[in-house]
Design a protein around this motif. Structure first.
Motif, PDB file in Angstrom:
ATOM      1  N   TYR A 184       0.822  -1.213   0.000  1.00 15.76           N
ATOM      2  CA  TYR A 184       0.000   0.000   0.000  1.00 15.76           C
ATOM      3  C   TYR A 184       0.859   1.267   0.000  1.00 15.76           C
ATOM      4  CZ  TYR A 184      -0.101   0.473   5.252  1.00 15.76           C
ATOM      5  OH  TYR A 184       0.177   0.629   6.584  1.00 15.76           O
ATOM      6  N   VAL A 206      -5.586  -1.721  -1.550  1.00 15.98           N
ATOM      7  CA  VAL A 206      -6.758  -1.820  -0.674  1.00 15.98           C
ATOM      8  C   VAL A 206      -6.774  -3.164   0.040  1.00 15.98           C
ATOM      9  CG1 VAL A 206      -9.278  -1.995  -0.649  1.00 15.98           C
ATOM     10  CG2 VAL A 206      -8.163  -0.164  -1.946  1.00 15.98           C
ATOM     11  N   LYS A 207      -6.515  -4.243  -0.691  1.00 14.25           N
ATOM     12  CA  LYS A 207      -6.495  -5.574  -0.083  1.00 14.25           C
ATOM     13  C   LYS A 207      -5.387  -5.688   0.965  1.00 14.25           C
ATOM     14  CE  LYS A 207      -8.502  -8.297  -3.867  1.00 14.25           C
ATOM     15  NZ  LYS A 207      -8.247  -9.359  -4.874  1.00 14.25           N
ATOM     16  N   ILE A 209      -4.205  -3.307   2.890  1.00 14.20           N
ATOM     17  CA  ILE A 209      -4.639  -2.620   4.114  1.00 14.20           C
ATOM     18  C   ILE A 209      -5.609  -3.506   4.894  1.00 14.20           C
ATOM     19  CG2 ILE A 209      -5.870  -0.621   5.039  1.00 14.20           C
ATOM     20  CD1 ILE A 209      -4.888   0.945   2.540  1.00 14.20           C
ATOM     21  N   LYS A 210      -6.530  -4.128   4.175  1.00  9.37           N
ATOM     22  CA  LYS A 210      -7.528  -4.986   4.833  1.00  9.37           C
ATOM     23  C   LYS A 210      -6.869  -6.212   5.463  1.00  9.37           C
ATOM     24  CE  LYS A 210     -11.510  -3.636   2.009  1.00  9.37           C
ATOM     25  NZ  LYS A 210     -12.542  -4.083   1.032  1.00  9.37           N
ATOM     26  N   LEU A 220     -10.530  -2.898  11.103  1.00 11.25           N
ATOM     27  CA  LEU A 220     -10.071  -1.704  10.405  1.00 11.25           C
ATOM     28  C   LEU A 220     -10.158  -0.481  11.318  1.00 11.25           C
ATOM     29  CD1 LEU A 220     -11.715  -2.255   6.910  1.00 11.25           C
ATOM     30  CD2 LEU A 220      -9.256  -2.103   7.349  1.00 11.25           C
ATOM     31  N   GLN A 224      -7.075   3.406   8.669  1.00 11.84           N
ATOM     32  CA  GLN A 224      -7.119   2.427   7.582  1.00 11.84           C
ATOM     33  C   GLN A 224      -8.367   2.608   6.721  1.00 11.84           C
ATOM     34  OE1 GLN A 224      -6.648  -1.046  10.088  1.00 11.84           O
ATOM     35  NE2 GLN A 224      -4.531  -1.351   9.405  1.00 11.84           N
ATOM     36  N   ASN A 225      -9.501   2.876   7.345  1.00  7.82           N
ATOM     37  CA  ASN A 225     -10.714   3.146   6.568  1.00  7.82           C
ATOM     38  C   ASN A 225     -10.561   4.391   5.709  1.00  7.82           C
ATOM     39  OD1 ASN A 225     -12.841   1.160   6.985  1.00  7.82           O
ATOM     40  ND2 ASN A 225     -12.838   1.768   9.133  1.00  7.82           N
ATOM     41  N   ILE A 228      -8.372   3.519   2.688  1.00  6.38           N
ATOM     42  CA  ILE A 228      -9.117   2.719   1.710  1.00  6.38           C
ATOM     43  C   ILE A 228     -10.067   3.596   0.911  1.00  6.38           C
ATOM     44  CG2 ILE A 228     -10.912   0.944   1.478  1.00  6.38           C
ATOM     45  CD1 ILE A 228      -9.561  -0.512   3.826  1.00  6.38           C
ATOM     46  N   ASP A 229     -10.825   4.438   1.595  1.00  7.20           N
ATOM     47  CA  ASP A 229     -11.770   5.323   0.909  1.00  7.20           C
ATOM     48  C   ASP A 229     -11.050   6.252  -0.069  1.00  7.20           C
ATOM     49  OD1 ASP A 229     -13.869   4.202   2.295  1.00  7.20           O
ATOM     50  OD2 ASP A 229     -14.017   5.822   3.769  1.00  7.20           O
TER      51      ASP A 229
END
Length: 239
Positions: A184, A206-207, A209-210, A220, A224-225, A228-229
């Motif tokens: 990331y 994104v993956k 981070i998840k 999350l 982190q959210n 991702i956003d």
């Protein structure tokens, strides 16, 4: 405010631009069509910053530099000053426009793209490599950095099923953590440096981070959210 200047004679063709506002300014200069050198200077007051910026501009004009109102700031590579580090004025305009939270310039928060040792080292490596290879393949870079430079195993995200991740982590947790942070950081790094993002790298970022959230076991976080956003809403395919 950004202003760019060009110098050209029978022996040389050079550029110099300055971005000044608030209490600091950035300059970028070098041979025309090169990445050039970046520098940051900060001051105690806005007035002093403006005074010194105008002094530099006047100095360049006296040397024969001519202002270029059509200078292309978008199709350029942006690299942080080695002496100063993370800074909006040494980041691509698309990055600073889209990623407005302070976390994107945070060099100590482990969750931030460039706050961990892994994230910081990834950005440094990207900036060093792209100077040698402006056509760097960002998508393949996480695997290359992890395996070629760091001597570890790159573990791509093939599943976000908690049980699958837990089972794999029991054997390769460190490799997975390193892989996710580098992945990331590379996604954000591509935008910060070039203003563009590979669709596949967006997906992988994104993956990553998840999966890291699953590895840490806390779900999350707010940061982190946010990342991702912001990654998902970044416009893909801009020229």
């Amino acid at each position: 405010m950004k202003r760019a200047f060009i110098y050209k004679d029978e022996k040389s063709h050079k550029f110099w631009w300055i971005d000044y506002s608030g209490c600091d300014f950035a300059v970028n200069y070098g041979k025309f069509n090169s990445i050039g050198k970046f520098e940051i200077k900060d001051f105690d007051t806005e007035e002093e910053c403006l005074k010194q910026a105008e002094k530099l501009i006047h100095s360049k004009e006296k040397k024969g530099y001519v202002e270029d109102a059509n200078f292309d700031f978008m199709h350029r590579i942006y690299i942080d000053s080695e002496e100063y580090g993370l800074h909006p004025k040494t980041s691509h305009p698309r990055f600073t426009e889209h990623f407005t939270e302070e976390l994107y310039y945070d060099c100590v928060d482990e969750e931030a793209p460039f706050g961990s040792d892994e994230g910081s080292d990834t950005l440094d490596s990207l900036e060093e490599t792209i100077r040698k290879n402006p056509k760097l393949n960002f998508l393949d870079y996480p695997k290359y950095l992890i395996e070629h430079d760091w001597g570890m195993e790159y573990i791509p995200v093939e599943s976000l099923d908690p049980e699958v991740v837990k089972k794999l982590a029991s054997k390769k947790e460190m490799d997975m953590t390193q892989s996710d942070m580098v992945t990331y950081a590379t996604a954000f790094g591509q935008i910060k440096i070039t203003g563009r993002l590979s669709p596949k790298l967006q997906e992988q970022g994104v993956k990553a981070i998840k999966r890291l959230a699953l590895l840490w076991g806390n779900g999350l976080t707010e940061i982190q959210n946010r990342m991702i956003d912001d990654l998902l809403s970044f416009p893909i395919g801009k020229d």
